[in-house]
Scaffold this active site. Sequence first.
Site, PDB file in Angstrom:
ATOM      1  CG  ASN A   1      -7.027  -5.811   3.820  1.00 61.57           C
ATOM      2  OD1 ASN A   1      -8.149  -5.304   3.875  1.00 61.57           O
ATOM      3  ND2 ASN A   1      -5.914  -5.089   3.828  1.00 61.57           N
TER       4      ASN A   1
ATOM      5  CE  LYS B   1      -5.188  -4.192   0.307  1.00 64.83           C
ATOM      6  NZ  LYS B   1      -4.020  -3.912  -0.522  1.00 64.83           N
TER       7      LYS B   1
ATOM      8  CG  HIS C   1      -2.441  -2.346   5.048  1.00 67.97           C
ATOM      9  ND1 HIS C   1      -2.265  -1.584   3.921  1.00 67.97           N
ATOM     10  CD2 HIS C   1      -2.526  -3.639   4.633  1.00 67.97           C
ATOM     11  CE1 HIS C   1      -2.258  -2.384   2.862  1.00 67.97           C
ATOM     12  NE2 HIS C   1      -2.412  -3.637   3.270  1.00 67.97           N
TER      13      HIS C   1
ATOM     14  CD  GLU D   1      -3.557  -0.497   0.598  1.00 68.36           C
ATOM     15  OE1 GLU D   1      -4.641  -0.739   1.158  1.00 68.36           O
ATOM     16  OE2 GLU D   1      -3.066  -1.253  -0.271  1.00 68.36           O
TER      17      GLU D   1
ATOM     18  CD  GLU E   1       0.515  -6.917   3.887  1.00 70.32           C
ATOM     19  OE1 GLU E   1      -0.123  -7.746   3.246  1.00 70.32           O
ATOM     20  OE2 GLU E   1       0.050  -5.826   4.228  1.00 70.32           O
TER      21      GLU E   1
ATOM     22  N   GLY F   1      -0.279  -5.168  -4.440  1.00 68.63           N
ATOM     23  CA  GLY F   1      -1.122  -4.798  -5.578  1.00 68.63           C
ATOM     24  C   GLY F   1      -0.365  -4.587  -6.879  1.00 68.63           C
TER      25      GLY F   1
ATOM     26  CB  SER G   1       1.566  -9.594  -5.613  1.00 70.69           C
ATOM     27  OG  SER G   1       1.416  -8.223  -5.917  1.00 70.69           O
TER      28      SER G   1
HETATM   29  P1  PGA Z   1      -2.390  -7.573  -2.488  1.00 63.04           P
HETATM   30  O1  PGA Z   1      -2.549  -6.797  -1.090  1.00 63.04           O
HETATM   31  O2  PGA Z   1      -2.535  -9.050  -2.190  1.00 63.04           O
HETATM   32  O3  PGA Z   1      -3.492  -7.048  -3.355  1.00 63.04           O
HETATM   33  O4  PGA Z   1      -1.031  -7.263  -3.016  1.00 63.04           O
HETATM   34  C1  PGA Z   1      -1.959  -7.309   0.068  1.00 63.04           C
HETATM   35  C2  PGA Z   1      -2.251  -6.425   1.243  1.00 63.04           C
HETATM   36  O5  PGA Z   1      -2.301  -5.190   1.098  1.00 63.04           O
HETATM   37  O6  PGA Z   1      -2.428  -6.933   2.368  1.00 63.04           O
END
Ligand code: PGA
Length: 248
Positions: A8, A10, A94, A96, A161, A167, A205
Site C-alpha cells: 500500500n 498510501k 484502513h 487511516e 493491522e 508506521g 511495520s
Molecule cells: P506500515 O503500514 O507497513 O508502514 O506500518 C502498514 C499499513 O498501513 O498497511
Amino acid sequence: MKPYIFGNWKMNLSRREAIENAFSVAGVVGKRTEIEVMIAPPFVYLEAVNNILRSSTVSLGAQNCHWEESGPYTGEISCSMLKDCGCKYVIVGHSERRHIFGESEAIIKKKYLAVKKAGLIPILCIGETGDQRKANKTKEIVRNQLLAVLEGGDSPIIAYEPVWAIGTGLTPTQKDIEDIHNEIKNLISDLGYSTDKVPVLYGGSVKPSNIRDIISLPSVDGVLVGGASLKADSFSEIIKISIKEKVR
Ligand code: PGA
C-alpha cells in the site's frame, strides 16, 4: 494457500518513482503464480502502474473507493472506475481512513458491499488502537469490526493491522499475532466462511528484517506492507523471503 504480499503506497511517490517501482516489482515476480503480489498506488498512477504490471502476475489494487456507482460526489472514485483502470482489489476500512477521515462502520460496510458488487475483492482492514490494546480489548474490537461488515457468502481478504504498529516500527510478538489471527479465523468460520478461502494478512511495520518471523507463522497467510513497499529493494526482499518461507 499461496502467500499474499500486498503493498500500500498510501499518498507517496512521484509518477516517475511509481513507474520505476512497478517495473522492479513486476521484474521480481514475473509470471510466478505460487504467490499473489499486489500494489495499491495512488489513484492518479493506477493506469500507468497497470500498464507495467500487465507483463507480470502482479495485481493492481486501490486504496479507497466511494460506495455509489456514479453521481454528484466531487472528488470521489467509484468501484466501476477502479475496475476500468484494471484493479482487482480495493482496501476498505484502513485505520487511516477510520481514524483520520472518520469513516464509520456504516460507511465501511457500504464501501465493502460496493467493492463486491463491482466484482472486485475487498481487503478489509481491522485492528485495535494502542489504548484499546492496553485495556485488553483487542479481541473485542476485532470481533466487532468483523461483525459490522462481514455477512458470509463471499471471499474477502482480512488484514489485521494493529493501529499502534502502523508506521511506528513496533510489532506484536509472534505469539500475539498467532493468537489474534487464530481468533479471526475462528470468527470467520463461525460466520459461515471456509477459512481456507479467506486469507488473513498481518500489517504494521513489516520490513525485510522481520518478514521471516511474521510470514513463517502458520496463521499468517500474507502481509500488507506500507512504508517498506515504497522502495523496490525492500519490497522485493519481502517477496523473496516470503516465497522461501511459505512456498513449498
Ligand atoms: P506500515 O503500514 O507497513 O508502514 O506500518 C502498514 C499499513 O498501513 O498497511
